[in-house]
Every structure is written in structure tokens, then in C-alpha cells.
Design an enzyme around this catalytic site. Structure first.
Site, mmCIF file in Angstrom:
data_model
loop_
_atom_site.group_PDB
_atom_site.id
_atom_site.type_symbol
_atom_site.label_atom_id
_atom_site.label_comp_id
_atom_site.label_asym_id
_atom_site.label_seq_id
_atom_site.Cartn_x
_atom_site.Cartn_y
_atom_site.Cartn_z
ATOM 1 N N GLY A 91 60.053 -1.781 20.157
ATOM 2 C CA GLY A 91 61.121 -1.809 19.146
ATOM 3 C C GLY A 91 60.800 -0.930 17.953
ATOM 4 O O GLY A 91 59.745 -0.286 17.880
ATOM 5 N N THR A 137 68.989 -11.329 34.065
ATOM 6 C CA THR A 137 69.369 -10.030 34.615
ATOM 7 C C THR A 137 70.006 -10.127 35.995
ATOM 8 O O THR A 137 69.703 -11.058 36.764
ATOM 9 C CB THR A 137 68.108 -9.136 34.723
ATOM 10 O OG1 THR A 137 68.416 -7.978 35.513
ATOM 11 C CG2 THR A 137 66.956 -9.852 35.412
ATOM 12 N N TYR A 161 59.935 -7.675 38.368
ATOM 13 C CA TYR A 161 60.772 -7.862 37.166
ATOM 14 C C TYR A 161 61.801 -8.968 37.398
ATOM 15 O O TYR A 161 61.892 -9.930 36.620
ATOM 16 C CB TYR A 161 61.469 -6.543 36.803
ATOM 17 C CG TYR A 161 62.560 -6.718 35.786
ATOM 18 C CD1 TYR A 161 62.264 -7.167 34.498
ATOM 19 C CD2 TYR A 161 63.895 -6.457 36.110
ATOM 20 C CE1 TYR A 161 63.274 -7.339 33.562
ATOM 21 C CE2 TYR A 161 64.902 -6.632 35.175
ATOM 22 C CZ TYR A 161 64.595 -7.079 33.904
ATOM 23 O OH TYR A 161 65.588 -7.265 32.981
ATOM 24 N N PHE A 205 69.496 9.950 41.249
ATOM 25 C CA PHE A 205 68.571 9.300 42.182
ATOM 26 C C PHE A 205 69.287 8.888 43.472
ATOM 27 O O PHE A 205 69.617 7.732 43.666
ATOM 28 C CB PHE A 205 67.922 8.085 41.526
ATOM 29 C CG PHE A 205 67.038 8.395 40.346
ATOM 30 C CD1 PHE A 205 66.416 9.630 40.212
ATOM 31 C CD2 PHE A 205 66.809 7.437 39.363
ATOM 32 C CE1 PHE A 205 65.594 9.909 39.138
ATOM 33 C CE2 PHE A 205 65.984 7.706 38.277
ATOM 34 C CZ PHE A 205 65.380 8.952 38.157
#
Ligand code: UDP
Length: 322
Positions: free
Chosen positions: A36, A116, A140, A207
Site C-alpha cells: 500500500g 474472491t 490463493y 495471455f
């Protein structure tokens, strides 16, 4: 309300802190500044420090009298989580457990968690609603799902109420131009495309063009950072009014391909975006689109900036700031 924002100096956290300030909340940001920026914290009190520092957490909570905690202080790069899972489990899981322990010790019972779409893994159907199986395919996603599961248990055992918000692709920037995305290194599509448009970057790599999508590039659901923050505020109010712990998917329900993002950025900026073809990135599902019906129904969430061109225009205003 009095809110602790952990990770309030990052991309999403800093927009949240600004919004909470506008709403008249008392805000404290705790951030170790590993990713941050101190100057992104526009209001409230700032404490530099790490969630791993239990003594510091206890001190912050002893002084704070918080009504709720929002937690944005996670590592977020899928590829890195595959290479360095220990880093992800230590911060995203172990440090979060410590934060929850300190909350319990100080009697703070409301928690808003940044989860997420990666908790779902490879989509079995689209759009993805909350009933979709959660089978993450990378560390993750697993760290985030673990915390979701911990939170369900902590509600039952300790009465700690939580809302898990499962972001699809956060993008855009503060419409007033004060804040934006500043990851170093940047890995996200929208800022990278805009850096290619502004000349800060020579090109953008696509990608993979061999996905089973109309133009062969991956499809994602981009959600404006302001709309995302609004959902957090609604989630805090939901808990403050005695609402049950819950989890919501947050997206606009519209999928845009990588090529469509590039095309829209070209239109919005009036610049050319140099494109290079790259291989697929490991762990990228072809299509991730949210069904956010529940957030609309239960939280009353109404995205203001659902249009991709607006999301990109705000991000462009940030990219071209003086
Ligand atoms: N992407 C790309 N080139 C880049 C960065 C991202 O083609 O330099 C693609 C990526 O493969 C994915 C989409 O853009 O399909 C969004 O990626 P991002 O990293 O922004 O978010 P994610 O979907 O990983 O959360």
C-alpha cells in the site's frame, strides 16, 4: 460507526477508507505498507504495522472501540501463490486467524472479509452464483476459502458475524481522481492496457487466444471499485442491523474478453494499444462471470458504474494524472 480497515492503504482499501470518511464514520487504517501507499489513506487515523504483530493489534483494538473490521490485507497474486504458498498461507490464513482472535478478545463481532471468485475454481456453470461448488485450483483461492470456512465456524461457536464478499475483477478508480490502482509490479489487465495506451509500457501481452470463447481470449466480469466499496458499506449495515453471516458474489453479470477490454480502452483513450501474443497464464479459467442477484436482493446493492467504458475511463483519468 467506528471501523478498522486492515490493508486500508492498498487499492481497494484506500477507496473504502475514503468512502467511510465521506459517510461520517470514524476510520482507523492498519497497513504495513508492503504493497500500500501512505498517501492513499485520505482520512482517519493511520497505524503502520503488520497483522502478524499481536501486541500491536491488541494495542490498536484497546484504543479503538471498533464496531466492525474490514480486512483487505491479503496477498492476491495467483501465480505467486503457486510459487510461494507458504507466504500465502502465513499471511492470508495464519495472520487472519490472529486478527480474528484479537477481535474476539476485544469483543468486536462484525467482520467484512475480502474473498474472491478464485474460491470457486474451474466454473461448472455460468454465471456463478453462491450455490456453485467451491473447489479452488490454486493456493490463493484455497487461503480465501479456508478463511470463509473458519468464519462459518466462528459464527456458530463465538457469535462472530461476518460477510464474505467474493470479488470478481475489481477495476476502475475514484471518479474524483484522488485514488487509483498502484500495484508494483502491476499484474492486472486494465491498468496494464492503460499503461500501454499512455506509453508507460511498450505493449500488453494477451495471455492466450485459444480459449473456448468467441474471440479466443479469456472473459472476466469487471466491477467498478466504487461499486465494490458500496457493497462493503451495505454489508456492514447488514450486520449492524442484526443480519446473519453471509457470503455474496460481486460482479456485474457481464463478461468481457481480454480483446474487448483492449478495444474499449482504445476507444476511451483514443490511443493505440500495442498487443503482443503470449501463452496462456497457468490457472486462468476461460470465463468467470458473477451472478450477483443475492447481493442485490439481500444487501440492496445497485452498481452505479456497471459500464466497462466508464470503468476504463475512470482508470484512464488516474493513469494520466499529473
Ligand atoms: N491478462 C492478459 N495480459 C496481462 C494481464 C492479464 O491477457 O498482462 C488476462 C488474464 O489472463 C485474465 C484477464 O486478463 O484472463 C484478467 O486478468 P487479471 O490479472 O487482471 O485478473 P484475474 O482474472 O487474474 O483476477
Amino acid at each position: 460507526m467506528n471501523i478498522l480497515v486492515v490493508g486500508g492503504a492498498g487499492y481497494i482499501g484506500s477507496h473504502m477508507v475514503k468512502r467511510l470518511g465521506q459517510l461520517g464514520c470514524k476510520v482507523t487504517t492498519l497497513d504495513n505498507l508492503s504493497a500500500g501507499h501512505r498517501d492513499a489513506v485520505l482520512c482517519g487515523e493511520f497505524v503502520q504495522g503488520d497483522m502478524a504483530d499481536k501486541a500491536l493489534l491488541n494495542q490498536v483494538f484497546a484504543q479503538g472501540q471498533f464496531d466492525a473490521v474490514m480486512h483487505f490485507a491479503s496477498f492476491i497474486q495467483v501465480g505467486e501463490s503457486v510459487q510461494e504458498p507458504a507466504k500465502y498461507y502465513a499471511n492470508n490464513v495464519v495472520n487472519t486467524l490472529q486478527l480474528l482472535d484479537v477481535m474476539r478478545a476485544h469483543g468486536v463481532k462484525q467482520f467484512i472479509f475480502s474473498s474472491t471468485a478464485a474460491t470457486f475454481g474451474e466454473p461448472q456453470y455460468a454465471p456463478i452464483d453462491e450455490a456453485h461448488p467451491q473447489q479452488p485450483i490454486n493456493p490463493y483461492g484455497r487461503t480465501k476459502l479456508m478463511v470463509e470456512q473458519v468464519l462459518a465456524d466462528y459464527d456458530k461457536a463465538y457469535g462472530l458475524k461476518s460477510v464474505c464478499l467474493r470479488y470478481f475483477n475489481a477495476a476502475g478508480a475514484d471518479p474524483e481522481g484522488q485514488l487509483g490502482e498502484r500495484h508494483e509490479p502491476e499484474t492486472h489487465l486494465v491498468p496494464l492496457v492503460l499503461q500501454a495506451a499512455s506509453g508507460r509500457r511498450a505493449h500488453i501481452s494477451v495471455f492466450g487466444r485459444d480459449y473456448d470463447t468467441p474471440d479466443g481470449t479469456c472473459i472476466r466480469d469487471y466491477i467498478h471499485i466504487v461499486d465494490l466499496c458500496e457493497a462493503h458499506w451495505l454489508a456492514v449495515q447488514h450486520l449492524a442491523q442484526g443480519g446473519a453471516s453471509d457470503a455474496f458474489n460481486l460482479g456485474n453479470g457481464n463478461g468481457f474478453s481480454v480483446q474487448e477490454v483492449i478495444d474499449t480502452a482504445t476507444q476511451v483513450t483514443g490511443r493505440t494499444v500495442a498487443v503482443q501474443e503470449g501463452p496462456r497464464r497457468a490457472g486462468d479459467p476461460a470465463r468467470l462471470v458473477a451472478d450477483a442477484t443475492r447481493a442485490r436482493k439481500v444487501l440492496g446493492w445497485q452498481p452505479q458504474y456497471a459500464d466497462l467504458a466508464t470503468i476504463i475511463a475512470h482508470a484512464w483519468q488516474w493513469e494520466t494524472r499529473k
